[in-house]
Structure formats: C-alpha cells, structure tokens
Enzyme design. Sequence first.
Site, PDB file in Angstrom:
ATOM      1  N   ASN A   7      23.613  45.137  43.655  1.00 45.24           N
ATOM      2  CA  ASN A   7      24.376  44.245  42.785  1.00 45.24           C
ATOM      3  C   ASN A   7      23.505  43.015  42.574  1.00 45.24           C
ATOM      4  OD1 ASN A   7      26.114  42.474  41.592  1.00 45.24           O
ATOM      5  ND2 ASN A   7      27.735  42.664  43.123  1.00 45.24           N
ATOM      6  N   ARG A  90      25.234  47.985  39.968  1.00 45.97           N
ATOM      7  CA  ARG A  90      26.399  47.403  39.309  1.00 45.97           C
ATOM      8  C   ARG A  90      25.906  46.746  38.031  1.00 45.97           C
ATOM      9  NH1 ARG A  90      29.294  41.775  40.462  1.00 45.97           N
ATOM     10  NH2 ARG A  90      30.987  42.021  39.005  1.00 45.97           N
ATOM     11  N   HIS A 179      35.822  43.871  36.898  1.00 44.41           N
ATOM     12  CA  HIS A 179      36.219  44.422  38.202  1.00 44.41           C
ATOM     13  C   HIS A 179      36.650  45.877  38.062  1.00 44.41           C
ATOM     14  CE1 HIS A 179      37.574  40.097  39.432  1.00 44.41           C
ATOM     15  NE2 HIS A 179      36.376  40.328  39.952  1.00 44.41           N
ATOM     16  N   ARG A 240      37.375  29.079  38.266  1.00 43.27           N
ATOM     17  CA  ARG A 240      37.576  29.322  36.827  1.00 43.27           C
ATOM     18  C   ARG A 240      39.021  29.024  36.445  1.00 43.27           C
ATOM     19  NH1 ARG A 240      35.379  35.273  36.918  1.00 43.27           N
ATOM     20  NH2 ARG A 240      33.928  34.755  38.575  1.00 43.27           N
ATOM     21  N   GLY A 333      43.752  39.052  48.233  1.00 44.62           N
ATOM     22  CA  GLY A 333      44.781  40.103  48.226  1.00 44.62           C
ATOM     23  C   GLY A 333      44.845  40.868  49.541  1.00 44.62           C
ATOM     24  N   GLU A 384      33.838  48.455  46.355  1.00 38.96           N
ATOM     25  CA  GLU A 384      33.114  48.689  45.106  1.00 38.96           C
ATOM     26  C   GLU A 384      31.795  49.404  45.359  1.00 38.96           C
ATOM     27  OE1 GLU A 384      34.164  44.491  44.338  1.00 38.96           O
ATOM     28  OE2 GLU A 384      33.970  45.030  42.246  1.00 38.96           O
TER      29      GLU A 384
END
Length: 399
Positions: A7, A90, A179, A240, A333, A384
């Site tokens: 990544n 990625r 995502h 953000r 989460g 991921e």
Amino acid sequence: MKVLVINCGSSSLKYQLIDSDTEKALAVGVCERIGIDGRLNHTPAGGDKIVIDKEMPDHEVAIRMVLDALADDSYGVIKDLSEIDAVGHRLVHGGEKFTESVIIDDEVIRGVEECSPLAPLHNPANLIGVRACQAIMPGVPNVGVFDTAFHQTMEPVAYMYGLPYSYYEDFKVRRYGFHGTSHSYVSGRAIDLLSLNPGNSKVIVCHLGNGSSISAVKNGKVVDTSMGMTPMEGLVMGTRCGDIDPTIVEYLAHTLDKSLEEVMQILNKESGVFGISGGVSSDFRDLDAAARQGNKKAELAIDVFSYRAAKVIGSYIAAMNGVDAIIFTAGVGENNIEVRQKIMDYFGYMGISLDKQANQVRGEEKVISTLDSAVTVMVIPTNEELAIARETVALVKQD
Ligand code: ADP
C-alpha cells in the site's frame, strides 16, 4: 503462495507478506518518511519489531529495503526473493474503467494514469510502488486491487450528483466511493457468518476509522456508499469535514482571504473531529480521554461523529427498503464501544438493540445485538491486506 501486499502512499509504504495457504501474515511493516530521511518498521510474525533508520530517497530504495528485511538472516521470513510469487497493490482510484482487480500490464498502468486527476495524491504514488516492484522483481506478477472497484455496481440514481449532466460525461464527476476492499471483505464475511442468502441480503457496513465510510450492500452488491468522487464526502472523519454546504468553501475563502487550495487543506487536514474538538486530536482514544475529563468540545466531536453515522445508516435502510445486518469495522468501529452504542441508540424505534455485555468486545468477530433485536449488529474486523492477497492469488492462478 506467498504474496507481498503493498500500500504505497506519497511518503510511506505499508507492506505485508501473506502466506495464502494459511492466510496469515508472515511479516508486516511500514516505510515512513520516504524522500525525507527514511525509517523502516518491520515485524516478523511472532517476533519483535525492528526499526531501521536509513536514507530512503525514493520508493525503489524503500522496496529494496523491505525485500532485504524480508530475506534477512536474523529477522527475515524467507530465504530469498524467489519465494515471493506475486505482489498485490492497493490502487486508490480506478474511475469507471476498473470494476474489478486486474493483473497489471502497461495498458493497466495507462488506465490508472488516466484516473490520476481523480486522485492526484494517491494514484501516482501507487504507481511508483508498482514500477519499483516491476524493476526489482521482473517476472513476478503484479496485481492491482482498487478502492473504488467494489462500488462500481452503484446505479446512476446513487452516483449522480445534482450537477449539469455534461460534467459527468466530460469530466467523470460522480460518486465513486472508497474503502471498497474493506466493504467487500466485511460484507462478504457478514453474509458467511450470519448465513444470509447472498442473493437476498441487505447489509450495511460501517467502516469507521481515521477515514470513515458506510456502504449499503444489497445481494452482495453496493447500492450506495457515503464517500464520493473523493474520500472527502460523507461522514465527519478524523481530520476531514465530510458533507458540508459547498457555499462554506467560498465563504471561508473570502472571509479568511485564502486560496481554494488553502481552504481545501483546512477541510482535509484541520477539520473533522479534530476540528470540532478544538484541535484536541483526530484520534478517538484521545477524544474519549478528553471527554472523560470534561472537555465539552471533545464530547461534541464524538456526538457529531455518531449522529452523522446514524443518519447515513438510516438513509441506507431506506435506500435498501430494509436491513438484515449492520456491521462495524476499522479502528473506531472495531474498538470503540461507546461510539457503537451511541450510533445504535438512534435505532431503538426500529427495535434494534445492543447487548451491553456483548458490545464490550474489541477487534474480534462478534454479534453485539440482543437476541430479540430486529436487526443483527456485529463487529467484524476488516482485513484489507488479506482481501488484496486473495484477489491477487485468484488472478495469478487464472493467468
Ligand atoms: P485509518 O483510516 O488510518 O486506517 P484506522 O482504521 O486505523 O484508521 O482507525 C484509526 C482510529 O481507530 C483512531 O481514531 C483510533 O483512536 C481508533 N482506534 C484504534 N485502535 C483502538 C483501540 N484499541 N481502542 C479505541 N480506539 C481505537
């Protein structure tokens, strides 16, 4: 097979070497401050973290250092580079061109370059990683896995903005979503774990991390997602702003006498929960600690974050005309018990309830709703890198 998952960002490069048979990471690490000075953090599975401070003028040097670390006599995990069967990259923005993962060749590179105006910070950096691997490991297949691809099933009703149609046709202005690898992995896992009918299932995935997005996945396909043409849209995030009235951009530019670029920088880097909290932190652990000590702005930041997530979930229940499962994933989460509770408290009217005891979980797959909850709520840690490794193996084996 052993798959190196990369990544690659503009000044950092995260990696994992994954054994696809066991689906376990043999080593994980990150190169930081590429082009500035250079630091490699490398951790072999079950071993201690090694930190190497060494000049990394560019990504090729960084990847060479990663490969050296992987094959090192004392902290390496392979004998030599020939053990690496494939590399999975990625890639952030595949526009409308890439609806699934691909084996990277010259044409794919051109296609990713064409999408670069949509992600000017990410796509060029991703390609630097691809080129460096091609140069150092000729003959080893490189696979590209796009953040946007899983969302390409959205219908125009979900991806069109209220703008002149020609901007979509001429400049590709539309919702893409990000995502995607996480939303794909987690929604698929939910369908498996809850034995849902893949062809008749409604799942909402809440990927809440530093960057956050929620997706509505009906019958295994995305019908809507909260990030847009860029990862700025949607939820309030670490730094953000997420959704705001676009007029604010103009208003701030005038009021602060700043350029558009400067205002965008504020919306990207100084806003979100960091901004609302008055600069306490973008990290929820810090916000939680500050809120516990009575910091009202930190508390407000957490409340706004949760409220906004609840509003998106509610809208996706409407978009799918129902929901079977709501899943929490990513840093916040998976780990933040209070945020999960705050979000789900908004759905009491629907008969959704969390089991307070079950919700004490962090970072493991677990149902956190009560037995009589109208909808199953779960924590499913995202992975991921594993998803990228799986895609890579699938494509390389086909080839
Ligand atoms: P990124 O978008 O950078 O991948 P992550 O998914 O790693 O972000 O999420 C980062 C967020 O997750 C931070 O706000 C952090 O506070 C939160 N987080 C990570 N681990 C924990 C933990 N163990 N407990 C509480 N919050 C955590």
